[in-house]
Design an enzyme around this catalytic site. Structure first.
Site, PDB file in Angstrom:
ATOM      1  N   ARG A 172       0.844  -1.134   0.094  1.00  0.00           N
ATOM      2  CA  ARG A 172       0.231   0.212  -0.096  1.00  0.00           C
ATOM      3  C   ARG A 172       0.757   1.191  -0.007  1.00  0.00           C
ATOM      4  NH1 ARG A 172      -2.333  -3.457   3.476  1.00  0.00           N
ATOM      5  NH2 ARG A 172      -4.118  -4.358   2.720  1.00  0.00           N
ATOM      6  N   LYS A 209       3.175  11.163 -11.902  1.00  0.00           N
ATOM      7  CA  LYS A 209       2.270  10.189 -12.739  1.00  0.00           C
ATOM      8  C   LYS A 209       3.046   8.854 -12.813  1.00  0.00           C
ATOM      9  CE  LYS A 209      -0.647  13.125 -15.610  1.00  0.00           C
ATOM     10  NZ  LYS A 209      -0.973  13.429 -17.050  1.00  0.00           N
ATOM     11  N   GLU A 238      10.450  17.640 -25.661  1.00  0.00           N
ATOM     12  CA  GLU A 238       9.722  18.140 -24.387  1.00  0.00           C
ATOM     13  C   GLU A 238      10.484  19.260 -23.816  1.00  0.00           C
ATOM     14  OE1 GLU A 238       6.994  16.382 -23.599  1.00  0.00           O
ATOM     15  OE2 GLU A 238       7.215  14.267 -24.234  1.00  0.00           O
ATOM     16  N   LYS A 296       7.761  22.433 -15.258  1.00  0.00           N
ATOM     17  CA  LYS A 296       6.942  21.276 -14.788  1.00  0.00           C
ATOM     18  C   LYS A 296       6.443  21.486 -13.285  1.00  0.00           C
ATOM     19  CE  LYS A 296       5.310  16.757 -15.651  1.00  0.00           C
ATOM     20  NZ  LYS A 296       5.821  15.406 -16.039  1.00  0.00           N
ATOM     21  N   GLU A 329      -4.210  17.130 -12.579  1.00  0.00           N
ATOM     22  CA  GLU A 329      -4.918  17.513 -13.944  1.00  0.00           C
ATOM     23  C   GLU A 329      -6.235  17.694 -13.967  1.00  0.00           C
ATOM     24  OE1 GLU A 329      -2.637  15.497 -17.101  1.00  0.00           O
ATOM     25  OE2 GLU A 329      -4.122  15.733 -18.488  1.00  0.00           O
ATOM     26  N   ARG A 366      -2.445  21.590 -15.991  1.00  0.00           N
ATOM     27  CA  ARG A 366      -1.680  20.439 -16.123  1.00  0.00           C
ATOM     28  C   ARG A 366      -1.875  19.904 -17.451  1.00  0.00           C
ATOM     29  NH1 ARG A 366       0.768  15.824 -12.151  1.00  0.00           N
ATOM     30  NH2 ARG A 366       2.132  14.826 -13.823  1.00  0.00           N
ATOM     31  N   ASN A 406       0.191  18.707 -22.424  1.00  0.00           N
ATOM     32  CA  ASN A 406      -0.151  17.799 -23.463  1.00  0.00           C
ATOM     33  C   ASN A 406       0.177  18.503 -25.008  1.00  0.00           C
ATOM     34  OD1 ASN A 406      -0.622  15.692 -21.977  1.00  0.00           O
ATOM     35  ND2 ASN A 406      -2.519  16.509 -21.366  1.00  0.00           N
ATOM     36  N   HIS A 464       0.700  16.708 -28.015  1.00  0.00           N
ATOM     37  CA  HIS A 464       0.586  15.445 -27.739  1.00  0.00           C
ATOM     38  C   HIS A 464      -1.087  14.601 -28.146  1.00  0.00           C
ATOM     39  CE1 HIS A 464       3.754  16.018 -24.938  1.00  0.00           C
ATOM     40  NE2 HIS A 464       3.809  14.874 -24.709  1.00  0.00           N
ATOM     41  N   HIS A 489       0.094  11.688 -30.191  1.00  0.00           N
ATOM     42  CA  HIS A 489      -0.413  10.080 -30.054  1.00  0.00           C
ATOM     43  C   HIS A 489      -0.894   9.507 -31.268  1.00  0.00           C
ATOM     44  CE1 HIS A 489      -0.463  11.241 -25.307  1.00  0.00           C
ATOM     45  NE2 HIS A 489       0.547  10.743 -25.729  1.00  0.00           N
ATOM     46  N   HIS A 491       8.397   8.674 -28.950  1.00  0.00           N
ATOM     47  CA  HIS A 491       7.319   9.581 -28.524  1.00  0.00           C
ATOM     48  C   HIS A 491       7.842  11.023 -28.688  1.00  0.00           C
ATOM     49  CE1 HIS A 491       4.239  11.226 -25.781  1.00  0.00           C
ATOM     50  NE2 HIS A 491       5.452  12.035 -25.194  1.00  0.00           N
TER      51      HIS A 491
HETATM   52  P1  NAD Z   1      12.879   4.555 -22.201  1.00  0.00           P
HETATM   53  O1  NAD Z   1      12.665   4.333 -20.666  1.00  0.00           O
HETATM   54  O2  NAD Z   1      12.272   3.453 -22.902  1.00  0.00           O
HETATM   55  O3  NAD Z   1      14.428   4.844 -22.665  1.00  0.00           O
HETATM   56  C1  NAD Z   1      14.773   4.915 -23.974  1.00  0.00           C
HETATM   57  C2  NAD Z   1      16.005   4.044 -24.232  1.00  0.00           C
HETATM   58  O4  NAD Z   1      17.100   4.401 -23.677  1.00  0.00           O
HETATM   59  C3  NAD Z   1      15.678   2.668 -23.599  1.00  0.00           C
HETATM   60  O5  NAD Z   1      16.252   1.613 -24.321  1.00  0.00           O
HETATM   61  C4  NAD Z   1      16.572   2.529 -22.153  1.00  0.00           C
HETATM   62  O6  NAD Z   1      17.115   1.290 -21.684  1.00  0.00           O
HETATM   63  C5  NAD Z   1      17.859   3.489 -22.740  1.00  0.00           C
HETATM   64  N1  NAD Z   1      18.474   4.232 -21.877  1.00  0.00           N
HETATM   65  C6  NAD Z   1      18.034   4.611 -20.673  1.00  0.00           C
HETATM   66  N2  NAD Z   1      18.871   5.374 -19.916  1.00  0.00           N
HETATM   67  C7  NAD Z   1      20.085   5.516 -20.763  1.00  0.00           C
HETATM   68  C8  NAD Z   1      21.493   6.064 -20.759  1.00  0.00           C
HETATM   69  N3  NAD Z   1      21.658   6.734 -19.761  1.00  0.00           N
HETATM   70  N4  NAD Z   1      22.290   5.700 -21.652  1.00  0.00           N
HETATM   71  C9  NAD Z   1      21.937   4.790 -22.627  1.00  0.00           C
HETATM   72  N5  NAD Z   1      20.867   4.384 -22.743  1.00  0.00           N
HETATM   73  C10 NAD Z   1      19.781   4.669 -21.947  1.00  0.00           C
HETATM   74  O7  NAD Z   1      11.999   5.915 -22.703  1.00  0.00           O
HETATM   75  P2  NAD Z   1      12.038   7.270 -22.090  1.00  0.00           P
HETATM   76  O8  NAD Z   1      11.847   8.406 -23.314  1.00  0.00           O
HETATM   77  O9  NAD Z   1      13.168   7.788 -21.217  1.00  0.00           O
HETATM   78  O10 NAD Z   1      10.399   7.334 -21.366  1.00  0.00           O
HETATM   79  C11 NAD Z   1       9.397   7.004 -22.208  1.00  0.00           C
HETATM   80  C12 NAD Z   1       8.324   6.405 -21.269  1.00  0.00           C
HETATM   81  O11 NAD Z   1       8.157   7.598 -20.359  1.00  0.00           O
HETATM   82  C13 NAD Z   1       6.851   6.059 -21.836  1.00  0.00           C
HETATM   83  O12 NAD Z   1       6.578   4.776 -21.366  1.00  0.00           O
HETATM   84  C14 NAD Z   1       6.106   7.368 -21.312  1.00  0.00           C
HETATM   85  O13 NAD Z   1       4.798   6.854 -21.384  1.00  0.00           O
HETATM   86  C15 NAD Z   1       6.618   7.703 -20.086  1.00  0.00           C
HETATM   87  N6  NAD Z   1       6.388   9.089 -19.768  1.00  0.00           N
HETATM   88  C16 NAD Z   1       5.808   9.138 -18.508  1.00  0.00           C
HETATM   89  C17 NAD Z   1       5.364  10.660 -18.327  1.00  0.00           C
HETATM   90  C18 NAD Z   1       5.046  10.782 -16.556  1.00  0.00           C
HETATM   91  O14 NAD Z   1       4.632  11.988 -16.270  1.00  0.00           O
HETATM   92  N7  NAD Z   1       5.115   9.820 -15.931  1.00  0.00           N
HETATM   93  C19 NAD Z   1       5.951  11.621 -18.877  1.00  0.00           C
HETATM   94  C20 NAD Z   1       6.414  11.326 -20.281  1.00  0.00           C
HETATM   95  C21 NAD Z   1       6.625  10.090 -20.602  1.00  0.00           C
HETATM   96 MG    MG Z   2       5.213  13.534 -23.593  1.00  0.00          MG
END
Ligand code: NAD
Ligand code: MG
Length: 360
Positions: free
Chosen positions: A120, A142, A184, A226, A236, A240, A244, A247, A251, A264
């Site tokens: 929890r 999030k 971003e 942010k 949100e 907030r 987007n 986005h 998307h 993305h």
């Molecule tokens: P990711 O976590 O898949 O990382 C991208 C790639 O880079 C992966 O292959 C990872 O293993 C690699 N990697 C990570 N750090 C590295 C480093 N220092 N050196 C070399 N390789 C490295 O992708 P991302 O773009 O970081 O995140 C995308 C995710 O984030 C999505 O699932 C999305 O939904 C989520 N997201 C969440 C929020 C939120 O508010 N929670 C906001 C935006 C995106």
């Molecule tokens: Mg985004």
């Protein structure tokens, strides 16, 4: 070293930005309610950064449970989440055992969700290692996993105790991932920070060269933006949603092309251009403004033309978006350069934006 505070009353926390933070574990150990923590990461990041972090924490007397997940958005699932619980339960992790997310947004979102529901709720620290995670996903609380029927559909709001953005970890990030993170960053300028947008225009070459000082400033300013928006609207209900920008179109691009074809951030870049074109159609930004936006995204190594999926397909994909409210698709639209608002767009404006902004 720079610190940004996310002000959420009793749930407030610091986002610390700098080079070499991974080795400086006192910030983390000071927060641990017991000398035990699980580091959740993936195979790629583990090979690069797990051993030094684990050693530094162990040297400070912290017992570590390492949990290494497969790498990829396709693993952001219940099954992988369960691997985290398997690791925690096998090691008899307790309510005071902190979960440390070491990785990009995928690891951060899954670990945050695991921390929200394991017994929890257990303490949680984010160590984002992609630019996107440092400026976006690690900040704001999030958390989510994907469902076969929709991305990020299962999750919760759960704030970390600390975010440590070590700029040195970006040295190993592939160029495409780095550019996707810049989308971003540029987004914050377009939402409501014209001075930052102008700074980005003047410093994009330094950023592309991964200049430490430029990067530190860009990450700090992005996190400030942010943090301010999330501080005003944690769950949100209003402002907030400005995060987007680009986005809704983005998307649609990601889903329309099939997940993984475009990153993305790439889809968001082309989506922001479509939002800018719609704003231009409304007479709210000039063609010179539009050209500036395109030039900056292009200099950041991002696509500025969207794929030609056709109006009908875009409309259908956008109607499925999470941001649809009582049948109305909400878009983030530019009132002028560096100022955005949430509103609706007529089919004519959307069609004109797509007409001009899709490659064939
Ligand atoms: P990711 O976590 O898949 O990382 C991208 C790639 O880079 C992966 O292959 C990872 O293993 C690699 N990697 C990570 N750090 C590295 C480093 N220092 N050196 C070399 N390789 C490295 O992708 P991302 O773009 O970081 O995140 C995308 C995710 O984030 C999505 O699932 C999305 O939904 C989520 N997201 C969440 C929020 C939120 O508010 N929670 C906001 C935006 C995106
Ligand atoms: Mg985004």
């Amino acid at each position: 070293m720079r610190t940004v505070k996310l002000d959420l009353g009793p749930d407030s926390y610091d986002i610390v930005i700098g080079r070499g933070l991974l080795a400086q574990v006192e910030r983390m150990t000071a927060l641990l309610p017991q000398k035990r923590a699980a580091i959740v990461t993936n195979t790629t990041v583990a090979a690069l950064y797990l051993a030094p972090l684990q050693k530094a924490l162990e040297a400070a007397g912290v017992q570590i449970i390492p949990i290494v997940l497969p790498d990829g958005e396709q693993y952001k699932t219940w099954e992988t989440l369960n691997l985290i619980f398997d690791g925690l339960l096998t090691a008899r992790a307790e309510r005071k055992t902190t979960l440390i997310a070491l990785g990009g947004g995928v690891v951060g979102d899954m670990t945050g969700f695991a921390a929200a529901v394991y017994q929890r709720g257990v303490p949680f620290i984010q160590i984002p290692t992609t630019l996107l995670a440092q400026v976006d996903s690690s900040v704001g609380g999030k958390t989510a996993i994907n469902h076969p029927l929709g991305k990020n559909m299962i999750g919760s709001f759960y704030q970390p105790q600390l975010v440590l953005a070590d700029l040195a970890s970006l040295d190993t990030l592939p160029d495409r991932e780095y550019s996707a993170g810049l989308a971003e960053v540029i987004k914050y300028g377009l939402i409501d920070d014209l001075p930052f947008l102008e700074w980005l225009e003047a410093n994009i070459e330094r950023l592309m060269g991964r200049d430490t000082d430029a990067l530190a400033y860009a990450v700090e300013r992005s996190c400030q933006n942010k943090a301010r928006i999330v501080g005003e609207d944690e769950k949100e209900h209003g402002v907030r949603a400005l995060l987007n920008l680009g986005h809704t179109f983005g998307h649609a691009i990601e889903t329309g092309l099939g997940y993984g074809a475009w990153l993305h951030g790439e889809a968001v870049a082309a989506g922001m251009v479509l939002a800018a074109r719609a704003s231009y159609e409304l007479g709210q930004i000039t063609d010179a403004d539009l050209a500036r936006i395109i030039k900056l995204l292009d200099a950041a190594g991002l696509p500025t033309m969207a794929p030609a999926l056709g109006y009908e397909r875009y409309a259908a994909l956008m109607a499925q978006d999470k941001k649809v409210d009582a049948g109305q698709i909400k878009f983030i639209i530019m009132r002028k350069l560096g100022e955005s608002y949430m509103g609706t767009l007529s089919p004519e404006v959307i069609a004109a934006a797509l007409q001009a902004g899709c490659s064939d």
